[in-house]
Design a protein around this motif. Structure first.
Motif, PDB file in Angstrom:
ATOM      1  N   SER A   1      19.010  12.858  -7.210  1.00 52.19           N
ATOM      2  CA  SER A   1      18.360  12.172  -8.263  1.00 52.19           C
ATOM      3  C   SER A   1      16.562  11.514  -7.721  1.00 52.19           C
ATOM      4  N   ARG A   2      15.363  11.323  -7.816  1.00 52.03           N
ATOM      5  CA  ARG A   2      14.773  10.825  -7.397  1.00 52.03           C
ATOM      6  C   ARG A   2      13.620  10.516  -7.800  1.00 52.03           C
ATOM      7  N   ALA A   3      13.331   9.472  -7.261  1.00 52.81           N
ATOM      8  CA  ALA A   3      12.398   7.806  -7.113  1.00 52.81           C
ATOM      9  C   ALA A   3      11.675   7.345  -6.768  1.00 52.81           C
ATOM     10  N   ALA A   4      11.026   6.705  -7.250  1.00 54.45           N
ATOM     11  CA  ALA A   4      10.122   5.371  -6.485  1.00 54.45           C
ATOM     12  C   ALA A   4      10.347   4.731  -6.774  1.00 54.45           C
ATOM     13  N   TRP A   5       9.975   3.565  -5.315  1.00 54.14           N
ATOM     14  CA  TRP A   5      10.088   2.469  -5.325  1.00 54.14           C
ATOM     15  C   TRP A   5       8.529   1.994  -4.661  1.00 54.14           C
ATOM     16  N   THR A   6       8.152   0.773  -5.010  1.00 48.23           N
ATOM     17  CA  THR A   6       6.511   0.693  -4.692  1.00 48.23           C
ATOM     18  C   THR A   6       6.228  -0.790  -5.602  1.00 48.23           C
ATOM     19  N   MET A   7       5.292  -1.431  -4.319  1.00 52.61           N
ATOM     20  CA  MET A   7       4.288  -2.978  -4.666  1.00 52.61           C
ATOM     21  C   MET A   7       3.173  -2.446  -5.199  1.00 52.61           C
ATOM     22  N   HIS A   8       2.480  -1.002  -4.080  1.00 57.69           N
ATOM     23  CA  HIS A   8       1.115  -0.924  -5.011  1.00 57.69           C
ATOM     24  C   HIS A   8       0.877  -1.380  -6.813  1.00 57.69           C
ATOM     25  N   VAL A   9       0.001  -1.982  -6.189  1.00 53.81           N
ATOM     26  CA  VAL A   9      -1.053  -2.588  -7.598  1.00 53.81           C
ATOM     27  C   VAL A   9      -1.417  -1.335  -8.701  1.00 53.81           C
ATOM     28  N   GLY A  10      -2.155  -0.386  -8.301  1.00 51.29           N
ATOM     29  CA  GLY A  10      -1.698   0.684  -8.656  1.00 51.29           C
ATOM     30  C   GLY A  10      -1.146   1.216  -9.674  1.00 51.29           C
ATOM     31  N   LEU A  11       0.100   1.582  -9.047  1.00 52.44           N
ATOM     32  CA  LEU A  11       1.044   1.989 -10.392  1.00 52.44           C
ATOM     33  C   LEU A  11       2.243   0.760 -10.892  1.00 52.44           C
ATOM     34  N   VAL A  12       2.179  -0.501 -10.168  1.00 50.92           N
ATOM     35  CA  VAL A  12       3.213  -1.363 -10.622  1.00 50.92           C
ATOM     36  C   VAL A  12       2.580  -1.795 -12.085  1.00 50.92           C
TER      37      VAL A  12
ATOM     38  N   GLU B   1       0.884  -1.173   0.334  1.00 48.23           N
ATOM     39  CA  GLU B   1      -0.185   0.147  -0.320  1.00 48.23           C
ATOM     40  C   GLU B   1       0.865   0.897   0.379  1.00 48.23           C
ATOM     41  N   ASN B   2       2.125   1.519   0.113  1.00 48.59           N
ATOM     42  CA  ASN B   2       3.226   1.753   0.026  1.00 48.59           C
ATOM     43  C   ASN B   2       3.473   2.479  -0.846  1.00 48.59           C
ATOM     44  N   ILE B   3       3.991   3.995  -1.042  1.00 48.37           N
ATOM     45  CA  ILE B   3       5.259   3.932  -2.264  1.00 48.37           C
ATOM     46  C   ILE B   3       6.722   4.816  -1.561  1.00 48.37           C
ATOM     47  N   TRP B   4       7.390   4.722  -1.202  1.00 48.06           N
ATOM     48  CA  TRP B   4       8.808   4.564  -0.594  1.00 48.06           C
ATOM     49  C   TRP B   4       9.507   5.775  -1.704  1.00 48.06           C
TER      50      TRP B   4
END
Length: 275
Positions: free
Chosen positions: A213-224, A108-111
């Motif tokens: 530099s900036r990035a997001a790491w996630t397992m949130h299905v809404g983004l994956v 549920e999180n976006i890091w």
């Protein structure tokens, strides 16, 4: 020398008294419990308890008789046994803790990840967790830093597919060379990296601004799901362009320029995400 050996044995889960008793038996055996106490310095009131613990664990052997005598497991065999036990423990840990790797909260999180090195380190960790497939969009300037991990994943049977901006050679992967990498770098004022592993985890962001530099790491299905599918559609387009470039450019101009104009909100056709 002896102090070093005692320290090593402690790191192998021997108590201080167990270490002294085992070393005494290595130096001379067989010995009675009394003799082990005398030679090792372990108190006589504790020696049989210590020896019994070593016997139960399999680090020494006992011959019961009118007077029990003890011999050690050879040091080489002890080390081998400890190594095998450690490997078995790690295998069990990997098996039983695997279910905690992707908890409901993680999904549920976006890091947020800040810094080019930090972003690439996270991608490396994700690569080594891959089981089936890796999809990657990357510039040649950044590829070398994760090439070793990608190759390692491919050697385990993971399918690695790369959309390459610049000349990237990787005989272990399916590489699709993007023919407009220089123009895109100028248009976007930087380099991005998009990474998807096993359709379950993504890292995406800008990696050309050093510590900023900036990035997001996630397992949130809404983004994956959308990020992974956009990469797959990029692959569709590259396959189509390779086979039907003439027809498509006749309709939409060189490198599909009329489409870029149609869907740009800036007169210079450049992207302004970083401003």
């Amino acid at each position: 020398m002896k102090n070093n050996l005692l320290k090593i044995l402690k790191n192998l889960n021997f108590t201080e008294y167990e270490s002294k008793a085992y070393l005494a038996l290595l130096e001379e055996s067989p010995l009675t419990g009394y003799a082990v106490a005398k030679k090792s310095g372990v108190p006589r009131s504790k020696i049989y308890e210590v020896l019994e613990s070593l016997v139960i664990r399999g680090d020494i052997f006992v011959s019961y008789g009118s007077t029990p005598q003890y011999i050690p497991v050879p040091a080489k065999e002890l080390i081998k046994n400890r190594r095998l036990k450690a490997e078995e423990t790690f295998e069990q840990a990997e098996k039983y803790f695997k279910k905690f790797e992707r908890s409901a909260n993680d999904r549920e999180n976006i890091w947020n990840i800040t810094g080019r090195s930090e972003i690439l380190d996270k991608v490396k960790a994700c690569i080594l967790s891959a089981q089936k497939r890796i999809l990657l969009e990357i510039w040649k300037e950044d590829f070398k830093e994760i090439e070793s991990e990608l190759k390692q994943a491919a050697q385990t049977g993971v399918i690695v597919t790369i959309i390459a901006y610049g000349d990237i050679e990787a005989d272990f992967a399916n590489v699709y060379l993007h023919d407009r990498s220089r123009e895109i770098t100028e248009e976007y004022d930087g380099r991005w990296l998009v990474f998807s592993v096993d359709d379950s985890e993504v890292v995406a962001g800008i990696v050309s601004h050093g510590k900023d530099s900036r990035a997001a790491w996630t397992m949130h299905v809404g983004l994956v799901m959308p990020i992974t599918e956009v990469m797959i559609h990029d692959l569709y387009l590259m396959e189509i362009m390779e086979k039907h470039r003439d027809v498509l450019e006749e309709s939409f101009g060189e490198n599909l320029i009329s489409l870029r104009r149609k869907f740009s909100i800036h007169p210079d056709l450049k992207k302004h995400y970083m401003k």
